[in-house]
Design an enzyme around this catalytic site. Structure first.
Site, PDB file in Angstrom:
ATOM      1  N   ALA A 239       0.820  -1.217   0.000  1.00 41.58           N
ATOM      2  CA  ALA A 239       0.000   0.000   0.000  1.00 41.58           C
ATOM      3  C   ALA A 239       0.854   1.268   0.000  1.00 41.58           C
ATOM      4  O   ALA A 239       2.087   1.201   0.040  1.00 41.58           O
ATOM      5  CB  ALA A 239      -0.934  -0.022   1.194  1.00 41.58           C
ATOM      6  N   HIS A 240       0.194   2.398  -0.020  1.00 35.60           N
ATOM      7  CA  HIS A 240       0.892   3.687  -0.119  1.00 35.60           C
ATOM      8  C   HIS A 240       1.771   3.978   1.094  1.00 35.60           C
ATOM      9  O   HIS A 240       1.419   3.668   2.215  1.00 35.60           O
ATOM     10  CB  HIS A 240      -0.071   4.853  -0.357  1.00 35.60           C
ATOM     11  CG  HIS A 240      -1.265   4.928   0.526  1.00 35.60           C
ATOM     12  ND1 HIS A 240      -2.162   5.956   0.439  1.00 35.60           N
ATOM     13  CD2 HIS A 240      -1.736   4.114   1.494  1.00 35.60           C
ATOM     14  CE1 HIS A 240      -3.120   5.773   1.319  1.00 35.60           C
ATOM     15  NE2 HIS A 240      -2.888   4.670   1.960  1.00 35.60           N
ATOM     16  N   ASN A 241       2.921   4.588   0.801  1.00 31.52           N
ATOM     17  CA  ASN A 241       3.872   5.035   1.821  1.00 31.52           C
ATOM     18  C   ASN A 241       4.513   3.901   2.608  1.00 31.52           C
ATOM     19  O   ASN A 241       5.159   4.139   3.628  1.00 31.52           O
ATOM     20  CB  ASN A 241       3.215   6.043   2.790  1.00 31.52           C
ATOM     21  CG  ASN A 241       2.839   7.337   2.095  1.00 31.52           C
ATOM     22  OD1 ASN A 241       1.750   7.459   1.521  1.00 31.52           O
ATOM     23  ND2 ASN A 241       3.735   8.298   2.072  1.00 31.52           N
TER      24      ASN A 241
END
Lengths: 346, 346, 346
Positions: A239-241
């Site tokens: 997922a993001h980051n």
């Protein structure tokens, strides 16, 4: 491609025992050898196969001592397994040594490519993209605007890289991988959800390999980062980051939620789920299908379960889980005995 | 794209404190600010970063009171988080504002497209397809015969939509999404399986977003339906004849088996499995990795476990699961004590 | 396509009851019938719908006895369900009956194709590929060098088949499927990992169907094998050197690790994980979300849990798991009572 036993021995700095002119044109397992095939014997458990194998040439350890006659020609080397792996690698490199620009393909005039690249038909290279030397982009791949791709990196067919992502040297992305899709960010707003724009990117460092149909989301701001030497299997969700530390290895279908940082040299099994905003220390091992719900601070910890805890404790506990019917029986026996005892003593 | 602090303040109806001519050309997190970047401060836990950030401009809440000197130019607004999200959104819209028909692409003469569409190279639009206004179809996408796609909908690269599917307005399908593949329907027949033809379709209503490489199967007959405002993360499986209610949000790698109906405003975690032919009430929440094996009739119920039950009960039970070795010890202590007592009393 | 009730009766060897000229142009469920639609009644639980359905024609079992007037025209057949499935199938075959070579597409001059194939635009067929008769390759698909694809096999859009793989007759690969990606093989080497080249292939036998975005890795050496009649759902992971026996059926998002051999006629639920190097006997059933950590030698065994064991034992145990708070209460009650008893008797 056809080679003689002598040519192989020369390549591997080995010694031929048998017919140096014996020809091979394919590679096989020792138990599946056939005339014209080259195989190897490294694991002593497979020794019995060498006496009957139909393979023409067998690579063995220097110190292998036959206890029965061997029909195949031998090539004796220092380390049979490593030598064979080296041969596989050479074979694979030759097999995949594509270069040239197939047509039709699409490269924006503002894009720049290094030397000896392969650009397969129906591949798309967007504005300002920079492709390093010897980059191989198989057919039907997509590289969005402003991406940078390092030297000797391979994108197998149908890889999609959204704009602004940075991919290092010697990276391998397998078919269907998606790099840089929007992170899953929505804000509740009057009963429905408003999208939070995802304008960061994905950075993939050198020597990373990512398996087929895995997805690595771009950061909301900043970067999702896959560090040097990371190996991801198929159908993995990042997922993001998220950041995954150097040389961490993750098996298929695992998912890592947003903003989690995973340390170096971790080994994570298949179908594991890790919730967002956690820190996982270096060298942590997580058993398949586990669910990690809180940060792991101790390096080298080994976990299992959903939620996961120490693997030995888990295994011990799971044995008792399976014995629950027995435990329940003991409890009701105790109740009965105790009740009898009370009656007796009253 | 370069903006001054004053231009940003005008856009956000804010007030500049510092140099109105300060220029920014990128967006960053406050802890990663650099000269020329614009950032924001909304969460009080990040306040200390504002005194040292190298960002040129910081958006803050109107009532922010600095306790030390701040070097950056401030833009004070009503709600710093929302203002920044708005900027991200504007930035993203500009960045992704593609139009035009790239060549080669394939559009059947019987297909019809609205105004200002983007059709990327190597994209395929089948017979009788209707594309709305401002539809964006990135390269290497496929839209089968008779599909209808509403206004302002975006298909990122490599999306595949089988024939006869209907997609609403303002929908976003990320790279590699497959809409309308055959449902998994086979009939046992003399020891092997005979396919049950899947001739229904998929309907996706307005404002839906679906993450990379997710798959939504077509109905056997009728429609699999994704209602208005639904947000699906990456690698999600939605089987044939499923219906997902308005504004329901589902995290990555979850799977929903055939004919299950999920209510509105549900929140479903990652790697959840839901068996077929169930009804899930509105507002239900399901924790990650849970398995739902029976219908959930009570709105707002929160569940965990595989099979799942009430989350508080699950958590309490899991604590005891971890204590099983201790419980077993107690039982054997009881057995011993009781046995001694019986000997003593006999 | 429009048919009369009489034409349908002729096709199905049925008898019309009502208007033989009644026209239908679509298929529907009985509860969703509308004028012009054809439906069926097989399940007695749906009988009440027949009296009010707006469908124009209903296929029923020969022995159906109406208890009220039925407005729709009936077509009475031996087995309504099978007849309707046959119609679906005919309808689907007509609908998907594409042939011809769309342009631009890419077929290496050394490739060979049988008669009546469909090659969609932007599809890629590599060197020495052999395509059988009536093969359908939808747009944006990729078939690597030296692959062989049998007769009547369909690749939906965006399928990627790496080099050297062999696919049988009457196989269906859904959109985004990846066949022959590298197995996940790495050797620890001085703190990082060295790739083990994966030079085997994938063999898919006849009558196999594989769901969207599933991934089947090539063998290190030798072949990963999907036997005749196997049906795989979406987003399934099959690792290198795995073999799946005839007519085994696997639901979505399941993963099978390297070198595991699965028997014939197994039924494996969704999100199951099976570790590597195991043997699973014929006819084994594994419940959804289970994790299989050791070989299953008994044919027909049914398992659940992670790690999985006998399903009845699992269900019984899980009931007690849910009762753990109650069991704990019993234990502390026992402790208290026993302690009182000891005080009393001392």
């Amino acid at each position: 491609m056809e080679f003689t036993a002598q040519q192989i021995a020369d390549l591997l700095q080995g010694i031929v025992e048998g017919n140096p002119g014996e020809k091979v044109s394919k590679l096989s397992k020792i138990e599946e050898g056939s005339p014209g095939s080259l195989t190897f014997l490294a694991n002593p458990a497979y020794t019995h196969y060498i006496y009957n194998t139909e393979a023409s040439v067998v690579i063995t350890n220097r110190d292998f001592q036959a206890e029965k006659p061997v029909r195949a020609t031998l090539v004796r080397v220092e380390n049979a397994y490593q030598s064979f792996a080296k041969l596989l690698d050479v074979y694979n490199t030759i097999r995949r040594n594509k270069t040239g620009i197939e047509q039709p393909s699409f490269m924006d005039p503002s894009a720049h490519a290094g030397v000896e690249i392969y650009l397969g038909a129906f591949s798309y290279v967007g504005k300002n993209v920079k492709l390093g030397d010897r980059v191989k982009i198989y057919p039907n791949s997509y590289i969005g605007d402003n991406c940078v791709i390092g030297n000797d990196t391979t994108l197998f067919p149908g890889v999609k890289v959204y704009s602004d992502c940075i991919i290092g040297n010697n990276v391998t992305l397998h078919a269907g991988v998606v790099i840089g899709g929007d992170g899953f960010g929505f804000q509740p707003n009057d009963g429905n959800y408003q999208k939070v724009a995802q304008i960061g990117n994905v950075i993939i460092e050198d020597h990373v390999e990512i398996g087929a149909n895995s997805t690595i989301d771009r950061a909301t701001l900043g970067s999702s980062i896959i560090r040097k030497g990371v190996k991801l299997d198929n159908l993995i969700q990042v997922a993001h980051n998220v950041e995954i530390g150097e040389n961490t290895v993750i098996a298929a279908q695992t998912g890592i939620a947003g903003s989690t940082k995973i340390g170096k040299n971790c080994m994570i099994g298949g179908q594991v789920g890790i919730v967002g905003h956690l820190q996982i220390a270096d060298g942590v091992k997580i058993a398949a299908q586990s669910g990690v719900g809180s940060s792991i601070t101790r390096s080298g910890e080994i976990l299992q379960g959903s939620p996961a805890f120490n693997i030995s404790d888990y295994k011990r506990t799971y044995v008792l889980f399976r014995k629950l019917p027995e435990l329940e029986k003991k409890i009701s026996d105790l109740q009965k005995t105790l009740s009898e005892l009370r009656s007796a003593s009253s």
